[in-house]
Enzyme design. Structure first.
Site, PDB file in Angstrom:
ATOM      1  N   LYS A   1     -10.411  10.764  -2.510  1.00 66.02           N
ATOM      2  CA  LYS A   1      -9.108  11.310  -2.372  1.00 66.02           C
ATOM      3  C   LYS A   1      -8.617  12.343  -3.198  1.00 66.02           C
ATOM      4  O   LYS A   1      -7.831  13.198  -3.126  1.00 66.02           O
ATOM      5  CB  LYS A   1      -8.062   9.877  -2.772  1.00 66.02           C
ATOM      6  CG  LYS A   1      -7.840   9.654  -3.995  1.00 66.02           C
ATOM      7  CD  LYS A   1      -7.065   8.378  -3.988  1.00 66.02           C
ATOM      8  CE  LYS A   1      -6.838   7.806  -5.540  1.00 66.02           C
ATOM      9  NZ  LYS A   1      -7.986   7.028  -5.911  1.00 66.02           N
TER      10      LYS A   1
ATOM     11  N   SER B   1     -11.379   1.086  -5.640  1.00 65.64           N
ATOM     12  CA  SER B   1     -11.176   1.583  -6.979  1.00 65.64           C
ATOM     13  C   SER B   1     -12.187   1.798  -7.862  1.00 65.64           C
ATOM     14  O   SER B   1     -12.105   1.480  -8.852  1.00 65.64           O
ATOM     15  CB  SER B   1     -10.030   0.442  -7.569  1.00 65.64           C
ATOM     16  OG  SER B   1      -9.460   0.769  -8.513  1.00 65.64           O
TER      17      SER B   1
ATOM     18  N   ASP C   1      -4.344   0.377  -9.659  1.00 68.23           N
ATOM     19  CA  ASP C   1      -5.769   0.145  -9.827  1.00 68.23           C
ATOM     20  C   ASP C   1      -6.003  -0.072 -11.474  1.00 68.23           C
ATOM     21  O   ASP C   1      -7.026  -0.927 -11.629  1.00 68.23           O
ATOM     22  CB  ASP C   1      -6.464   1.474  -9.554  1.00 68.23           C
ATOM     23  CG  ASP C   1      -6.241   1.866  -8.217  1.00 68.23           C
ATOM     24  OD1 ASP C   1      -5.513   1.090  -7.396  1.00 68.23           O
ATOM     25  OD2 ASP C   1      -6.522   3.002  -7.759  1.00 68.23           O
TER      26      ASP C   1
ATOM     27  N   GLU D   1       0.871  -0.930   0.011  1.00 68.87           N
ATOM     28  CA  GLU D   1      -0.026  -0.118  -0.081  1.00 68.87           C
ATOM     29  C   GLU D   1       0.828   0.998   0.083  1.00 68.87           C
ATOM     30  O   GLU D   1       1.759   1.312   0.834  1.00 68.87           O
ATOM     31  CB  GLU D   1      -1.065  -0.274   1.307  1.00 68.87           C
ATOM     32  CG  GLU D   1      -2.176   0.242   0.852  1.00 68.87           C
ATOM     33  CD  GLU D   1      -3.001  -0.444  -0.024  1.00 68.87           C
ATOM     34  OE1 GLU D   1      -3.057  -0.070  -1.243  1.00 68.87           O
ATOM     35  OE2 GLU D   1      -3.530  -1.378   0.318  1.00 68.87           O
ATOM     36  N   HIS D   2       0.474   2.186  -0.970  1.00 66.04           N
ATOM     37  CA  HIS D   2       1.165   3.278  -0.960  1.00 66.04           C
ATOM     38  C   HIS D   2       2.520   3.345  -1.295  1.00 66.04           C
ATOM     39  O   HIS D   2       3.417   3.747  -0.795  1.00 66.04           O
ATOM     40  CB  HIS D   2       0.890   4.311   0.177  1.00 66.04           C
ATOM     41  CG  HIS D   2      -0.193   5.058   0.453  1.00 66.04           C
ATOM     42  ND1 HIS D   2      -0.743   5.943   0.002  1.00 66.04           N
ATOM     43  CD2 HIS D   2      -1.111   4.472   1.215  1.00 66.04           C
ATOM     44  CE1 HIS D   2      -1.992   6.342   0.208  1.00 66.04           C
ATOM     45  NE2 HIS D   2      -2.350   5.319   1.211  1.00 66.04           N
TER      46      HIS D   2
HETATM   47  C1  GLA Z   1      -4.976   4.793  -4.415  1.00 66.65           C
HETATM   48  C2  GLA Z   1      -4.256   4.990  -5.906  1.00 66.65           C
HETATM   49  C3  GLA Z   1      -2.987   3.863  -6.190  1.00 66.65           C
HETATM   50  C4  GLA Z   1      -2.391   3.476  -4.818  1.00 66.65           C
HETATM   51  C5  GLA Z   1      -3.345   3.302  -3.495  1.00 66.65           C
HETATM   52  C6  GLA Z   1      -2.464   3.034  -2.435  1.00 66.65           C
HETATM   53  O1  GLA Z   1      -5.921   3.664  -4.864  1.00 66.65           O
HETATM   54  O2  GLA Z   1      -4.946   5.460  -6.986  1.00 66.65           O
HETATM   55  O3  GLA Z   1      -2.382   4.196  -7.300  1.00 66.65           O
HETATM   56  O4  GLA Z   1      -1.451   4.640  -4.376  1.00 66.65           O
HETATM   57  O5  GLA Z   1      -4.038   4.433  -3.363  1.00 66.65           O
HETATM   58  O6  GLA Z   1      -1.704   1.867  -2.437  1.00 66.65           O
END
Ligand code: GLA
Length: 473
Positions: free
Chosen positions: A246, A157, A202, A59-60
């Protein structure tokens, strides 16, 4: 150039199928087609289906250049399309809270307002814009109807599925042949028009997902490999009842900026030309160091107290204006507190967890040992996202706590600050785990009252990526 390592197929295009007789010919499709006909008085020509995803670990880290391990899920966005000669885009959504939209197909703007969630159709426009830029000719006009059952603003997503569906629909409408890897990259780049600096996870899994397998996705160049999960594993997704868009806040872009700044300060301290370093992975490869060495470097070079913008400028020997241009984005130039040590530490350690997770899946380890190890990695990931990356939410933390002893491990999935957790259970424990969360979390939480609990906590399995369905034989 993008490549897919496991299949070696350069010509790996999103499948073009016939709707008639397919598994997809279900109630949702019929409702979408009926909605289309009511709106446009004509039948759609084709339909595009793009799934949401759940990230198992990593993640991230994608926007820092590191690999991730997601799988596509059973929920999706579907878009029904008819080409028209008028150079207009007509959009309608089956969700009645999403108003219809219309604009000239070649001239529109994607609204990005600070502190405001973008209108739904802006995500469609992102995907369309990406394709318009790739088209050698003018685009045809389109009638489009959209439906989706991916929970929105939940870390699964839904936005990227819509951007990707728009890109695939526009490409197909204009006979633009793109491989899965090409259209995934295009969708990732074009989603940034919404203002967030996401990585490519995603959109990649949206196109590359395969039934029965999670995917190890690597970037620069984009490529993927199947990851067979140990026998008996069942992943559960549980909604925290908190949502986050976000694109509405600067939290997401702030993390991206913090990682970039961390890599640049460490590069400067090592005497490298820091302006050329774009990510933490880029720094690692420039230094030809191991992840362990990078972790040691973070501890040596970056202090734990937050950095002010002035301090960063001093470290890099640049003006504030120059820093804005080189390292910050539109909505992060006003921020004056950057936690560089914590964010970089999370990224390097999380990148290592992805590596170990994948190795455990590959090794012929005794079943229960492998499962315990995977669960442990997921717990470590959540702890790091909570404490170092500070992108969790009290509800996510509570779900993780409540599941201890019932699931082998769980963690927030997606961007965080709300959304969902993903938990590792087995065929034997999944029902008990879901029952526990229903009783201890959802039945006591007013935000869940009156909701179908099966839509808030459910088991999932790796699903297939984007597809195009022709309506006529
Ligand atoms: C969102 C972004 C992804 C990724 C995640 C965190 O979904 O679109 O590219 O950075 O956050 O892992």
């Amino acid at each position: 150039m993008a490549q897919e390592t496991n299949s070696g197929l350069k010509n790996n295009y999103p499948p073009l199928l016939q709707l008639q007789g397919s598994k997809l010919h279900n109630v949702r499709v019929t409702e979408l087609m009926d909605h289309f006909v009511v709106k446009y008085k004509q039948e759609p020509e084709f339909l595009v289906r793009v799934p949401g995803r759940v990230n198992l670990i990593g993640e991230h880290v994608d926007y820092c250049g590191y690999s991730v391990l997601p799988m596509a899920i059973q929920y999706d966005i579907m878009v029904a399309v008819k080409r028209i000669s008028e150079p207009q885009l007509y959009l309608t959504n089956m969700d009645s809270s999403h108003s219809d939209f219309q604009c000239p197909i070649h001239s529109f703007s994607i609204e990005v307002k600070k502190g405001v969630s973008p209108h739904w159709y802006n995500y469609f426009l992102c995907g369309l814009k990406g394709v318009l830029e790739a088209l050698p000719q003018d685009s045809v006009g389109m009638f489009v109807a959209v439906t989706g059952n991916v929970p929105q603003q939940s870390g699964l997503s839904s936005s990227s599925a819509l951007v990707s569906a728009a890109a695939l629909a526009a490409a197909h409408a204009n006979n633009l042949k793109m491989t899965k890897l090409e259209i995934a990259s295009l969708s990732a780049t074009s989603e940034r028009y919404i203002g967030t600096e996401g990585g490519g996870m995603d959109q990649a899994i949206a196109f590359l997902g395969t039934r029965g397998c999670a995917k190890h996705i690597q970037f620069n160049p984009l490529r993927s490999e199947d990851v067979k999960l140990p026998d008996g594993v069942v992943f559960v997704i549980a909604h925290s009842l908190a949502v986050l868009n976000k694109a509405k806040t600067s939290d997401f872009n702030c993390r991206v900026a913090e990682c970039r700044l961390a890599s640049q300060i460490m590069a400067k301290k090592r005497g490298l030309s820091w302006e050329k370093v774009s990510s933490l992975a880029d720094l690692q490869s420039t230094m030809t160091a191991s992840l362990g060495e990078m972790i040691a470097l973070v501890k040596e070079f970056l202090h734990e107290q937050p950095y002010s913008k002035e301090e960063i400028c001093r470290e890099l020997e640049v003006s504030g204006m120059c820093l804005d241009q080189l390292s910050l984005s539109n909505n992060t130039t006003d921020i004056n507190q950057f936690k560089l040590h914590q964010r970089a530490l999370h990224v390097y350690q999380e990148a290592n967890r992805v590596k170990v997770f994948r190795e455990v899946c590959q090794k012929d380890m005794e079943g229960s040992v492998a499962l315990m190890k995977l669960g442990e990695l997921m717990c470590q990931s959540h702890h790091s996202l909570q404490k170092l990356y500070e992108c969790s939410h009290p509800n996510l933390d509570r779900l993780v706590e409540l599941g201890k002893g019932k699931a082998l491990g769980s963690r927030l999935t997606g961007a965080g600050w709300g959304g969902c957790i993903v938990a590792l259970t087995t065929k034997d424990t999944v029902d008990d785990y879901i029952k526990t969360l229903k009783e201890k979390f959802y039945k006591e939480n007013p935000a869940a009252f009156g909701k179908d609990l099966d839509s808030l906590v459910f088991a999932t399995e790796p699903n297939v990526g984007a597809e195009i369905y022709e309506m006529k034989m």
